[in-house]
Design an enzyme around this catalytic site. Structure first.
Site, PDB file in Angstrom:
ATOM      1  N   SER A   1     -57.936  39.574  99.082  1.00  0.00           N
ATOM      2  CA  SER A   1     -57.574  39.479  97.590  1.00  0.00           C
ATOM      3  C   SER A   1     -58.192  39.949  95.877  1.00  0.00           C
ATOM      4  O   SER A   1     -57.436  39.818  95.774  1.00  0.00           O
ATOM      5  CB  SER A   1     -58.263  38.108  98.062  1.00  0.00           C
ATOM      6  OG  SER A   1     -58.602  37.162  96.742  1.00  0.00           O
TER       7      SER A   1
ATOM      8  N   ARG B   1     -56.768  29.845 101.384  1.00  0.00           N
ATOM      9  CA  ARG B   1     -58.190  29.811 101.950  1.00  0.00           C
ATOM     10  C   ARG B   1     -59.254  28.670 102.188  1.00  0.00           C
ATOM     11  O   ARG B   1     -60.580  28.028 102.458  1.00  0.00           O
ATOM     12  CB  ARG B   1     -58.615  31.661 101.582  1.00  0.00           C
ATOM     13  CG  ARG B   1     -57.368  32.096 102.788  1.00  0.00           C
ATOM     14  CD  ARG B   1     -57.941  33.335 102.309  1.00  0.00           C
ATOM     15  NE  ARG B   1     -59.447  34.474 101.660  1.00  0.00           N
ATOM     16  CZ  ARG B   1     -59.962  34.575 100.585  1.00  0.00           C
ATOM     17  NH1 ARG B   1     -59.798  35.025  99.700  1.00  0.00           N
ATOM     18  NH2 ARG B   1     -61.293  35.111 101.230  1.00  0.00           N
TER      19      ARG B   1
ATOM     20  N   ASP C   1     -51.875  36.920  96.684  1.00  0.00           N
ATOM     21  CA  ASP C   1     -53.216  35.900  96.677  1.00  0.00           C
ATOM     22  C   ASP C   1     -53.578  34.469  95.696  1.00  0.00           C
ATOM     23  O   ASP C   1     -53.947  34.484  95.938  1.00  0.00           O
ATOM     24  CB  ASP C   1     -53.759  36.737  95.523  1.00  0.00           C
ATOM     25  CG  ASP C   1     -54.962  36.795  95.415  1.00  0.00           C
ATOM     26  OD1 ASP C   1     -55.607  36.509  96.283  1.00  0.00           O
ATOM     27  OD2 ASP C   1     -56.102  36.017  94.268  1.00  0.00           O
TER      28      ASP C   1
ATOM     29  N   LYS D   1     -55.287  42.123  92.950  1.00  0.00           N
ATOM     30  CA  LYS D   1     -55.315  41.246  92.304  1.00  0.00           C
ATOM     31  C   LYS D   1     -56.018  42.396  90.654  1.00  0.00           C
ATOM     32  O   LYS D   1     -54.453  43.059  89.885  1.00  0.00           O
ATOM     33  CB  LYS D   1     -56.165  40.062  91.881  1.00  0.00           C
ATOM     34  CG  LYS D   1     -56.042  39.016  92.178  1.00  0.00           C
ATOM     35  CD  LYS D   1     -56.789  37.974  92.171  1.00  0.00           C
ATOM     36  CE  LYS D   1     -58.764  37.941  92.385  1.00  0.00           C
ATOM     37  NZ  LYS D   1     -58.651  37.667  94.037  1.00  0.00           N
TER      38      LYS D   1
ATOM     39  N   HIS E   1     -64.993  42.864  88.547  1.00  0.00           N
ATOM     40  CA  HIS E   1     -64.795  41.402  89.440  1.00  0.00           C
ATOM     41  C   HIS E   1     -66.101  41.348  90.543  1.00  0.00           C
ATOM     42  O   HIS E   1     -66.274  42.223  91.008  1.00  0.00           O
ATOM     43  CB  HIS E   1     -63.394  41.927  90.206  1.00  0.00           C
ATOM     44  CG  HIS E   1     -63.285  40.961  91.196  1.00  0.00           C
ATOM     45  ND1 HIS E   1     -61.743  39.402  90.513  1.00  0.00           N
ATOM     46  CD2 HIS E   1     -63.073  39.172  91.873  1.00  0.00           C
ATOM     47  CE1 HIS E   1     -61.848  38.397  90.998  1.00  0.00           C
ATOM     48  NE2 HIS E   1     -62.116  38.154  92.101  1.00  0.00           N
TER      49      HIS E   1
HETATM   50  N1  URA Z   1     -63.225  36.570  95.059  1.00  0.00           N
HETATM   51  C1  URA Z   1     -61.727  36.742  95.157  1.00  0.00           C
HETATM   52  O1  URA Z   1     -60.561  36.560  94.033  1.00  0.00           O
HETATM   53  N2  URA Z   1     -61.433  36.793  96.009  1.00  0.00           N
HETATM   54  C2  URA Z   1     -62.162  36.388  97.119  1.00  0.00           C
HETATM   55  O2  URA Z   1     -61.528  35.827  98.582  1.00  0.00           O
HETATM   56  C3  URA Z   1     -63.671  36.495  97.250  1.00  0.00           C
HETATM   57  C4  URA Z   1     -63.926  36.170  95.891  1.00  0.00           C
END
Ligand code: URA
Length: 434
Positions: free
Chosen positions: A183, A168, A161, A187, A82
């Protein structure tokens, strides 16, 4: 418990208890707390922060806001990667198929465009028919049969999320370490992966502007992952200029497909290779990073990665012919060149402004559920350290609307600093935190 009391407590700089965090996340996910209350809490957290214990609790509650997946019955290791968000970052589109082609499961839950940064889901949806909203059963079956699937946060997996991410984005509360940590990690943990490779970016196009902030974010995320008993490492990477040449949705899909074909820009190729090799190493398929890089290289050069991409697109109901014919992707009606006002060395790019300009063209949202234009984008024609002739093209703008072009152009023109002194291009990968 009353949401207003919890908001006031955080506003006053106090730590929230596990029970308070649990109450607010559960109520918000069910619809019992309003968006305006949650937005106020996000802003209070933005200013007051959260300690490590609160961040872990928030991540855990968000992870358990929906189903937590488990692929152990498939007898293969599941690893994901990620990125914390940047401009032109299409690495997921290359890495997911390339790593899945080596035998590692890649169950990837990604996001949409957030603030000035693009989103993997929006990019994928520029492939006609491609579904990012697979049901849980479809997701599981694709992981079993294809080895990889790319979806968004759903009502079933990481629903907290899903709502918070969108909220956000439109309330200026993205750039906050505990919120980014919760966040991303909620996930990833809900995906049921054995480990995660993080790409934590810093610089003018990242949410973390300094390397020190990116390292602090990476350390927080690794700490949360380890406390949740998952493997986790982080690459700290430069986002002082866009990654690759293409910024937008369909244009980034094309650049990712080119990279899967062994072409593509050097910086994108390098970052994909390093992130993918770390995933392969983490999976235990090989003993060292050199073997992992070799395995990735073979995945690309043999065409296995591209074949896997074809399989992924087909399994998610997209038109796989886009791989051979880019004209099947949405394309903007018009082009405009932004040229250098003077000759010299390209010293600096305000990358966030470049990302915002792309959003203004229509590639990102201004409202939670707003539409986006998948065809518009930018092509970067210069990189930091390049010698530029006066009048040379810096950026090609691919656009559909004249008013949007004018607004985007003003931002882009101010984003470039050209000067007489030469400058060293910044290294792409500065550290690996293990
Ligand atoms: N990527 C995400 O999944 N969440 C964030 O808050 C920032 C980048």
């Amino acid at each position: 418990m009353r949401p207003a009391d919890i908001i006031a407590k955080k506003r006053n700089g106090e730590s929230l208890t596990r029970e308070e965090i649990s109450f607010i996340v559960r109520s918000y996910t069910r619809g019992g707390v309003e968006d305006y209350q949650m937005a106020a809490l996000m802003m209070a957290i933005y200013f007051r922060g959260m300690d490590a214990e609160e961040t872990l609790a928030l991540t855990d509650e968000m992870m358990h806001s929906g189903a937590v997946l488990d692929f152990s019955e498939f007898g293969r290791v599941a690893i994901d990667k990620h990125s914390t968000g940047g401009v032109g970052d299409k690495t997921s589109l290359v890495i997911a198929p390339a790593v899945a082609a080596t035998g590692v499961l890649v169950p990837m839950i990604s996001g949409r465009a957030l603030a000035h940064s693009g989103g993997t889901l929006d990019k994928l949806e520029s492939i006609p028919g491609f579904r990012t909203n697979l049901s849980l059963d479809e997701f599981r079956s694709n992981i079993k049969n294809v080895g990889a699937a790319l979806i968004g946060q759903t009502r079933e997996v990481a629903p907290a999320d899903r709502k918070l991410y969108a909220l956000r984005d439109v309330t200026a509360t993205v750039e906050c370490r505990p919120l980014i940590t919760a966040s991303v990690m909620s996930k990833k943990m809900a995906e049921g992966v054995n480990g995660v490779v993080l790409d934590v970016k810093f610089g003018s196009g990242a949410f973390m502007k300094t390397q020190a902030d990116a390292v602090a974010l990476a350390e927080l995320m690794i700490d949360v992952a380890r406390k949740m008993k998952r493997a986790c490492i982080a690459l700290i990477t430069d986002m002082n200029q866009p990654l690759g040449r293409a910024i937008g949705n369909s244009v980034e899909v094309i650049e990712a497909l080119e990279t899967l074909k062994g072409r593509g820009p050097a910086d994108l190729k390098l970052l994909c290779r390093e992130l993918a090799a770390e995933m392969i190493l983490m999976s235990g398929l090989v003993k060292d990073i050199g073997q992992a890089r070799d395995m990735y290289d073979r995945s690309i050069s043999s065409g296995a990665a591209l074949d896997k991409m074809r399989e992924i697109i087909r399994a998610q109901e997209g038109n796989e012919q886009v791989i051979d014919d880019y004209r099947l992707l949405p394309s903007a009606a018009r082009r405009h060149e932004i040229t250098a006002p003077e000759g010299g060395c390209l010293r600096k790019i305000e990358t966030e402004s470049v990302g915002r300009a792309c959003m203004i063209l229509g590639a990102g949202r201004t409202r939670v559920d707003g539409p986006i234009d998948l065809s518009v984008g930018l092509e970067m024609n210069a990189r930091i350290g390049d010698r530029i002739e006066k009048g040379a093209s810096l950026v090609t703008v691919l656009y559909n609307d004249d008013d949007r072009l004018q607004a985007a152009r003003r931002l882009i023109e101010r984003a470039f600093t050209i000067g007489p002194e030469p400058v060293e291009p910044p290294p792409l990968i500065s550290r690996v935190l293990r």
